[in-house]
Each structure stands twice: as structure tokens, then as C-alpha cells.
Design a protein around this motif. Sequence first.
Motif, PDB file in Angstrom:
ATOM      1  N   ARG A  80       6.754  -5.896  -9.675  1.00 16.42           N
ATOM      2  CA  ARG A  80       7.508  -5.496 -10.940  1.00 16.42           C
ATOM      3  C   ARG A  80       7.083  -4.178 -11.169  1.00 16.42           C
ATOM      4  NH1 ARG A  80       7.347 -10.934 -12.481  1.00 16.42           N
ATOM      5  NH2 ARG A  80       5.309 -10.622 -13.746  1.00 16.42           N
ATOM      6  N   GLU A  81       5.734  -3.939 -11.011  1.00 17.46           N
ATOM      7  CA  GLU A  81       5.065  -2.598 -11.510  1.00 17.46           C
ATOM      8  C   GLU A  81       5.701  -1.420 -10.678  1.00 17.46           C
ATOM      9  OE1 GLU A  81       0.897  -0.214 -12.409  1.00 17.46           O
ATOM     10  OE2 GLU A  81       1.037  -2.702 -12.727  1.00 17.46           O
TER      11      GLU A  81
ATOM     12  N   LEU B 135       0.872  -1.224  -0.037  1.00 16.44           N
ATOM     13  CA  LEU B 135      -0.053   0.189  -0.190  1.00 16.44           C
ATOM     14  C   LEU B 135       0.984   1.332  -0.047  1.00 16.44           C
ATOM     15  CD1 LEU B 135      -3.000   1.236   0.315  1.00 16.44           C
ATOM     16  CD2 LEU B 135      -2.468   1.059   2.627  1.00 16.44           C
ATOM     17  N   ALA B 136       1.742   1.273   0.999  1.00 11.64           N
ATOM     18  CA  ALA B 136       2.784   2.574   1.135  1.00 11.64           C
ATOM     19  C   ALA B 136       3.412   2.786  -0.376  1.00 11.64           C
ATOM     20  CB  ALA B 136       3.766   2.341   1.883  1.00 11.64           C
ATOM     21  N   LEU B 137       4.084   1.638  -0.864  1.00 14.93           N
ATOM     22  CA  LEU B 137       4.830   1.863  -2.345  1.00 14.93           C
ATOM     23  C   LEU B 137       3.907   2.230  -3.308  1.00 14.93           C
ATOM     24  CD1 LEU B 137       7.066  -1.319  -1.831  1.00 14.93           C
ATOM     25  CD2 LEU B 137       7.911   1.005  -2.061  1.00 14.93           C
ATOM     26  N   ARG B 138       2.643   1.539  -3.391  1.00 10.60           N
ATOM     27  CA  ARG B 138       1.623   1.991  -4.472  1.00 10.60           C
ATOM     28  C   ARG B 138       1.164   3.399  -4.310  1.00 10.60           C
ATOM     29  NH1 ARG B 138       0.244   1.592  -9.632  1.00 10.60           N
ATOM     30  NH2 ARG B 138      -1.937   1.549 -10.026  1.00 10.60           N
TER      31      ARG B 138
ATOM     32  N   LEU C 137      -3.309 -12.534  -1.392  1.00 13.09           N
ATOM     33  CA  LEU C 137      -4.676 -11.623  -0.791  1.00 13.09           C
ATOM     34  C   LEU C 137      -4.203 -10.468  -0.374  1.00 13.09           C
ATOM     35  CD1 LEU C 137      -7.770 -11.469  -0.881  1.00 13.09           C
ATOM     36  CD2 LEU C 137      -7.549 -12.651   1.560  1.00 13.09           C
ATOM     37  N   GLY C 138      -3.240 -10.179   0.642  1.00 16.58           N
ATOM     38  CA  GLY C 138      -2.725  -9.102   1.300  1.00 16.58           C
ATOM     39  C   GLY C 138      -2.199  -7.934   0.183  1.00 16.58           C
ATOM     40  N   SER C 139      -1.675  -8.449  -0.795  1.00 15.11           N
ATOM     41  CA  SER C 139      -0.915  -7.633  -1.775  1.00 15.11           C
ATOM     42  C   SER C 139      -2.071  -7.084  -2.626  1.00 15.11           C
ATOM     43  CB  SER C 139       0.039  -8.379  -2.546  1.00 15.11           C
ATOM     44  OG  SER C 139       0.383  -7.716  -3.650  1.00 15.11           O
ATOM     45  N   ARG C 140      -2.842  -8.055  -2.868  1.00 18.35           N
ATOM     46  CA  ARG C 140      -4.108  -7.698  -3.675  1.00 18.35           C
ATOM     47  C   ARG C 140      -5.082  -6.598  -3.304  1.00 18.35           C
ATOM     48  NH1 ARG C 140      -7.883 -10.246  -7.307  1.00 18.35           N
ATOM     49  NH2 ARG C 140      -9.178  -8.646  -8.376  1.00 18.35           N
ATOM     50  N   CYS C 141      -5.288  -6.691  -1.948  1.00 17.48           N
ATOM     51  CA  CYS C 141      -6.446  -5.960  -1.387  1.00 17.48           C
ATOM     52  C   CYS C 141      -5.604  -4.527  -1.286  1.00 17.48           C
ATOM     53  CB  CYS C 141      -6.842  -6.576  -0.090  1.00 17.48           C
ATOM     54  SG  CYS C 141      -8.024  -7.763  -0.268  1.00 17.48           S
ATOM     55  N   ALA C 142      -4.351  -4.491  -0.781  1.00 10.82           N
ATOM     56  CA  ALA C 142      -3.566  -3.275  -0.625  1.00 10.82           C
ATOM     57  C   ALA C 142      -3.704  -2.511  -2.004  1.00 10.82           C
ATOM     58  CB  ALA C 142      -2.150  -3.347  -0.295  1.00 10.82           C
ATOM     59  N   TRP C 143      -3.420  -3.147  -3.215  1.00 10.75           N
ATOM     60  CA  TRP C 143      -3.766  -2.657  -4.321  1.00 10.75           C
ATOM     61  C   TRP C 143      -4.964  -1.894  -4.576  1.00 10.75           C
ATOM     62  CZ3 TRP C 143       1.096  -2.453  -7.044  1.00 10.75           C
ATOM     63  CH2 TRP C 143       1.030  -2.137  -8.157  1.00 10.75           C
ATOM     64  N   ILE C 144      -6.070  -2.816  -4.219  1.00 12.76           N
ATOM     65  CA  ILE C 144      -7.197  -2.045  -4.443  1.00 12.76           C
ATOM     66  C   ILE C 144      -7.560  -0.884  -3.444  1.00 12.76           C
ATOM     67  CG2 ILE C 144      -9.809  -2.609  -3.916  1.00 12.76           C
ATOM     68  CD1 ILE C 144      -9.103  -5.637  -4.703  1.00 12.76           C
TER      69      ILE C 144
ATOM     70  N   HIS D 173       0.433 -13.049 -10.024  1.00 12.65           N
ATOM     71  CA  HIS D 173      -0.137 -11.592  -9.974  1.00 12.65           C
ATOM     72  C   HIS D 173       0.566 -10.812  -8.898  1.00 12.65           C
ATOM     73  CE1 HIS D 173      -3.226 -12.823 -12.662  1.00 12.65           C
ATOM     74  NE2 HIS D 173      -3.719 -13.616 -12.010  1.00 12.65           N
ATOM     75  N   THR D 174       1.118 -11.387  -7.687  1.00 16.64           N
ATOM     76  CA  THR D 174       1.612 -10.466  -6.801  1.00 16.64           C
ATOM     77  C   THR D 174       2.963 -10.335  -7.233  1.00 16.64           C
ATOM     78  OG1 THR D 174       0.579 -12.062  -4.919  1.00 16.64           O
ATOM     79  CG2 THR D 174       2.561 -10.799  -4.322  1.00 16.64           C
ATOM     80  N   GLN D 175       3.739 -11.107  -8.055  1.00 15.50           N
ATOM     81  CA  GLN D 175       5.009 -10.557  -8.374  1.00 15.50           C
ATOM     82  C   GLN D 175       4.848  -9.637  -9.588  1.00 15.50           C
ATOM     83  OE1 GLN D 175       7.584 -14.274  -9.329  1.00 15.50           O
ATOM     84  NE2 GLN D 175       5.927 -15.389  -8.570  1.00 15.50           N
ATOM     85  N   GLU D 176       3.886  -9.643 -10.220  1.00 12.86           N
ATOM     86  CA  GLU D 176       3.507  -8.828 -11.374  1.00 12.86           C
ATOM     87  C   GLU D 176       3.149  -7.158 -10.689  1.00 12.86           C
ATOM     88  OE1 GLU D 176       0.266  -7.555 -15.031  1.00 12.86           O
ATOM     89  OE2 GLU D 176       0.285  -9.691 -14.000  1.00 12.86           O
TER      90      GLU D 176
END
Length: 408
Positions: free
Chosen positions: A58-59, A16-19, A304-311, A52-55
Motif C-alpha cells: 500500500r505504501e 526493492l525496485a519499487l521502493r 520475508l523477501g518483501s521485508r528484507c528488500a525493504w531493509i 505487514h507485506t500488504q502494508e
Amino acid sequence: MAGIGIVGAGISGLTLALRLQQLGVETTLYCERGAESIRTGRLPNTVARMGHTQERERELGSAHFRDPACLMNSATLSIKGDPPLEFTGYVSEPFHAVDFRLLLPAFMDDYAGRGGEIVPAATEPDAAQVDRWSRRHELMVVAAGRRSVAELFPRDPARSPYDRPQRRLAAGLYHGIDLPAAFSNNIAGGVGEIFRLPMMTREGVVSTLLVEAIPGGPLEPVTHMPWNEVSAALPGLIREYAPRLAEGLNPAEFGLLGPDDLLQGAITPTVRRPVAELPGGRIALAVGDAWIVNDPITGQGANLGSRCAWIAADAIAAGGPYDAAFAHATAERMWEAAAPVTDWTNAFLQPPPEHVARLLLAAATRQDLADLVVSLFADPAFAWSLLSSPEEVARVVDGGQKPLYDRV
């Protein structure tokens, strides 16, 4: 007002912080431990991150530790029986396993190096501390913290079917397992599961073993015995309940790396209410382990933590006001991603229904189905849409057709 406050430097808080940093949103990261403390601490988990988490990493420009020896292009599932059921499937994007004592500090260094503010907490933060921090911010996002989580976000009984652990756990890092860079899932009905994967650690690439013991069964003792007894107890259990895995054991070299490389305990799968109003008037939104804790049996926690943080990051970057309505709407968007993961993981803790058993039997004779089953772990929404439907499984097994929901 200093933008968004984030509590917790696990994969959810750091993603979340990085995004948000990438999207130009001002943030402050509050953490119980600094990077050096994490590097030298105890093993926090044994995690494989899917494609998807690794993708996303990378982004973010935060892809680290890409040693081929810890990248897994295949997985073998072995179910003990007479005869055993076994198959190996292949994935298009390898699973990746790195000790979080390496990965999380690398993310923290990325965030700080790009101008992010990290504030170490003097003690484990409670709800009162989160409220005090909130006076600097428009919104607080809580991604970790036992005291603050328990005080701010009560258990949601409608989404939490279990009131006690379904497995007892022992995760450790070991020398003396001579196996290729592949994931291994070994199941003994009524006893539990033993997972093995290669992981990049402070000592290079070694094997991690996760024992998922059904309470009261023969695997349970290793989940609470002293660390210096585990290395002697495990080989016999592996030979009995994971014979395929036993073929890779080197008895002369097998053993834990050290006392800090073993994690024992149990998890009660829990979904909490994700929104709290703080005494000072700000809103706190839960993500990651502060919101949902699933058993690691399907390997979905960090993913899941990565995905929800992105959302959550995309919702925050779209702008406020960051009020209760915003937080509830964001939580519902996250739940759309989290619900199938939670349902699938909770179902996986029980014996498979007949239609899932038929799929596994068919995968032992058809490579396309073996690849499909292994790929499910990289796409849990697809996995649940398939495995929750006897009709869809029958169509795939009996008709030899690809699933309607094929997105792998």
C-alpha cells in the motif's frame, strides 16, 4: 554509472525496485522472463501475504486484486487424532492470496509505468552475466537466478541445519472445494500437512492446496505423480489425513485447473552467504530466494523477501559507498529480521516440543489463545520469541496473561 542493478523479478526484486524508485534511486531490473511470459507460465508458488507485506505494498501504491473472496480473516488448525485437536483463530489484518502470475506482472507494470527500466535476459543469467551487468552500476542486488546464485553465494553451513528436504511438496489450484474465505492448516503427525486457502487466479477465486509430505509417507506419491493423476488421488488422502478439509470437497467438481496449475518438488532449507565480490570489482548482495530458501510450511517466503528488500532499499537509499563493508552491514540488518523466521520455520518441520503442544491444546479451549496462535503467522519474530521460550508459553497458558512480546 546507472545506479543499482537488480537481478530477478520475484517479490523481493520487485519490492526493492519499487521502493528504490519511490526513494529516488535509479535502478535497472534484469529479469529472465517478461511480464507476459510470467502471466502465461506455470504456477510458481502458492503464497499468502500477511499484514505487514500488504502494508508495504500500500505504501508503494501497488495494492492489487483486493477481492474479499481471497482475503482471509480467520484460520483453522486441525490436528488429526482421536479425538482431533481443532480451533479457529481470527486476525486483525486479513491474509491475502493472489496467484503470482497475476501479482508480479502487476508490480512490473507499476515499475515500468513509473519510468523503471526492465531488461529481459536472453538466457538464465550466470555469474559472468551479473558481472557484465555490474559495469553499468554501483551495486548489484541478486534476488533470483539458479545459476548465478549457486556460483556467487555458497551455502552457509552455520545457518543451514538441513542438508536435504524435510518435506516433499505438491501445490496446486483446484475447483470443487466449497469452503469460506479462510485459511485451513491440517496436520497428520508423522505424515505431513495439507494447507488450503482461497486464491485469486486467472480463472477467478479458487482453492489452492499445498501438500507437505514427510518423505516416505503416504502423502508423498502425489508430489511426483503425473498431473492428470493427482485429482483422482487427492480426495482419498484428504479424507484420511485431513477429514475436516474433506467436508468441503465436491467430488463431482474436484480437480486441478490444468497442467500448468501444479507445482511439485522439494526444498532443502538453505541460507547462503549474502555477499560476493565480482571479477569487475563491484559487489553483489543477495536478497530473497537468492539468499534464503525456507520450506513454505510457515508461509513466510514471500513475506520475508518483501521485508528484507525493504531493509535493503532503505540502506541503499541512505547512500554508499556500496562496497563490501556496506553489503555485509546491510546483510546483518536483514539477518536480524530473517533469523527468527528461519529458526521458527526450521523448528516447525519437526514434531512440536512439549510446551508448544501445551499451547495448542490450550488454544482449543481459549479463544484468546486461538487468536494468538493464528496471529503468529503474521509476526514471525514475535512467534519465535514466544515459541522458543517454554517459560513464556507457560506464563501465557497457566497465568492467562498476554505475552511479554505482544506486538500483534
